[in-house]
Scaffold this active site. Sequence first.
Site, mmCIF file in Angstrom:
data_model
loop_
_atom_site.group_PDB
_atom_site.id
_atom_site.type_symbol
_atom_site.label_atom_id
_atom_site.label_comp_id
_atom_site.label_asym_id
_atom_site.label_seq_id
_atom_site.Cartn_x
_atom_site.Cartn_y
_atom_site.Cartn_z
ATOM 1 N N GLY A 69 -1.888 -3.982 -5.093
ATOM 2 C CA GLY A 69 -1.779 -4.406 -3.836
ATOM 3 C C GLY A 69 -2.701 -3.562 -3.352
ATOM 4 O O GLY A 69 -3.134 -4.483 -1.896
ATOM 5 N N THR A 70 -3.367 -2.618 -3.361
ATOM 6 C CA THR A 70 -4.819 -2.406 -2.718
ATOM 7 C C THR A 70 -5.807 -3.330 -2.867
ATOM 8 O O THR A 70 -5.786 -3.386 -1.825
ATOM 9 C CB THR A 70 -4.957 -0.742 -3.467
ATOM 10 N N ASN A 139 7.328 1.890 2.766
ATOM 11 C CA ASN A 139 7.359 2.579 1.681
ATOM 12 C C ASN A 139 7.695 3.841 1.773
ATOM 13 O O ASN A 139 8.117 4.533 0.692
ATOM 14 C CB ASN A 139 5.429 2.711 0.913
ATOM 15 N N GLN A 167 6.254 -3.599 -1.164
ATOM 16 C CA GLN A 167 7.280 -2.428 -1.565
ATOM 17 C C GLN A 167 8.329 -3.854 -1.017
ATOM 18 O O GLN A 167 10.111 -3.376 -1.561
ATOM 19 C CB GLN A 167 7.425 -1.153 -0.286
ATOM 20 N N SER A 187 2.678 -6.457 -5.177
ATOM 21 C CA SER A 187 1.884 -5.396 -6.513
ATOM 22 C C SER A 187 3.072 -5.398 -7.883
ATOM 23 O O SER A 187 4.687 -6.091 -7.711
ATOM 24 C CB SER A 187 1.726 -4.409 -6.170
ATOM 25 N N HIS A 189 3.291 -3.046 -10.327
ATOM 26 C CA HIS A 189 4.374 -1.785 -10.889
ATOM 27 C C HIS A 189 5.440 -1.619 -10.074
ATOM 28 O O HIS A 189 6.323 -0.078 -10.343
ATOM 29 C CB HIS A 189 3.070 -0.934 -11.147
ATOM 30 N N THR A 225 -13.674 -11.658 -15.300
ATOM 31 C CA THR A 225 -12.551 -11.353 -16.642
ATOM 32 C C THR A 225 -11.279 -11.100 -16.592
ATOM 33 O O THR A 225 -10.560 -9.660 -15.623
ATOM 34 C CB THR A 225 -13.147 -11.341 -18.311
ATOM 35 N N CYS A 312 1.144 8.168 -2.621
ATOM 36 C CA CYS A 312 -0.348 7.664 -2.266
ATOM 37 C C CYS A 312 -0.844 8.958 -1.826
ATOM 38 O O CYS A 312 -1.919 9.064 -1.668
ATOM 39 C CB CYS A 312 -0.253 6.674 -1.879
HETATM 40 N N1 PLP Z 1 1.044 -0.881 0.174
HETATM 41 C C1 PLP Z 1 2.283 -0.402 -0.203
HETATM 42 C C2 PLP Z 1 3.492 -1.204 0.753
HETATM 43 C C3 PLP Z 1 2.524 0.043 -1.566
HETATM 44 O O1 PLP Z 1 3.429 1.036 -1.009
HETATM 45 C C4 PLP Z 1 1.338 0.410 -2.438
HETATM 46 C C5 PLP Z 1 1.677 1.803 -3.581
HETATM 47 O O2 PLP Z 1 2.466 2.255 -3.513
HETATM 48 C C6 PLP Z 1 -0.027 -0.338 -2.743
HETATM 49 C C7 PLP Z 1 0.177 -0.916 -1.810
HETATM 50 C C8 PLP Z 1 -0.812 -0.305 -3.240
HETATM 51 O O3 PLP Z 1 -0.059 -0.767 -4.790
HETATM 52 P P1 PLP Z 1 -0.983 -0.539 -5.685
HETATM 53 O O4 PLP Z 1 -0.852 0.474 -6.485
HETATM 54 O O5 PLP Z 1 -0.810 -1.571 -6.896
HETATM 55 O O6 PLP Z 1 -2.769 -1.215 -5.141
#
Ligand code: PLP
Length: 362
Positions: A69-70, A139, A167, A187, A189, A225, A312
């Site tokens: 997601g990042t 989140n 989320q 994302s 996970h 890759t 985070c």
């Molecule tokens: N955006 C939100 C709202 C999230 O809660 C998170 C992770 O907690 C992310 C982005 C980041 O995703 P990733 O952990 O896959 O980089």
Amino acid sequence: MIYFDNNATTPLDERVLEAMMPFLKTMYGNPSSVHRFGRIAKSAIETAREQVAALVDAPPAQIIFTSGGTEANNLALHRYAHATIAVGATEHPSVLEAAKRARAHHCIPVNAQGIIDDEALAALIALRPDMASIMLANNETGAIQPIAHIAECLTPHGICVHSDAVQALGKIPVSFAQLGVQLLSISSHKIYGPKGCGALIFDKSTPPQSSMLGGGQEQDFRSGTENVAAIVGFGKAAELAKNALAQRHEATLALKQQLVLALEKMPHITLFSCHTQQLPNTVLFGLDGIDGEWVLLKLDQLGIAVSSGSACASGEAAPSHVLLAMGISPDVAQTALRVSVSHHNTLTEILKFVEIIHSLGK
Ligand code: PLP
């Protein structure tokens, strides 16, 4: 152990692991190779793309796999690095930090429930940014923004709308087509898939600008890759999430309702974002005058995993930027504790948790 931190990450589904295993063992080809090993890997990626596309109601060709997601958020905002970006005050740091690299950036205020209301939208339109990035679900609080309405208001003014749906995915229906946004991040996970995998979905009118240059993978939007096993796992997790969405929604909501009901009966409890639409699995609350981090550590000793806000941001002593943006005082924000359940949790676990919170609050 009782695991109540599913917004931080979810356990890998056994069926996802099974789908991934061959690509970690015998099917190790590089998807760019023309021989059979490569073709098998390439075909597995395309199957995963279709599975993810089906979950988010988007054409497979408009999905770019990323490392999570990042990266998806960074890639989305990168297109507007030379322009003006407006971001919601409660966004994930991957959006907030990426926006700081833009030529100019603005912060869109939220109301006391964490929502961007019509007044804030009108002020935003007056600012005329080139892009607005507003998350679908938060989140920490679980608050759901009215993204379809926001996109409807902003797009006629030529403002590109990106939404971080990390989320929301797998918890509520997420339709790229119906949301009407130009860019959407997800994302793996958070939906029982592997870590280190995600995707950016784009509208053809708004192709992202690649920040990772090299071999031209992912339609030249994201060189490198591909992480084949993780992408295969993400695809499988997406397929499972699509099939079980209603059942997971119902199961988590039932647990959440029991928890909220019990918390509401306790004195000295503050519930956050409880007067707006929220994710079915998320409860953010505080015990008046008691530090959330302290409660978290107490619970950890008792084998219960929760979060004191955003995972985070854990390790940071500062109160949550999300709650501060909602006008909550730093003292009250410091009490926040997040419970995020999954369909694996049980009512017995909720009742045990309630009992412990009750005794800590005395
Ligand atoms: N955006 C939100 C709202 C999230 O809660 C998170 C992770 O907690 C992310 C982005 C980041 O995703 P990733 O952990 O896959 O980089």
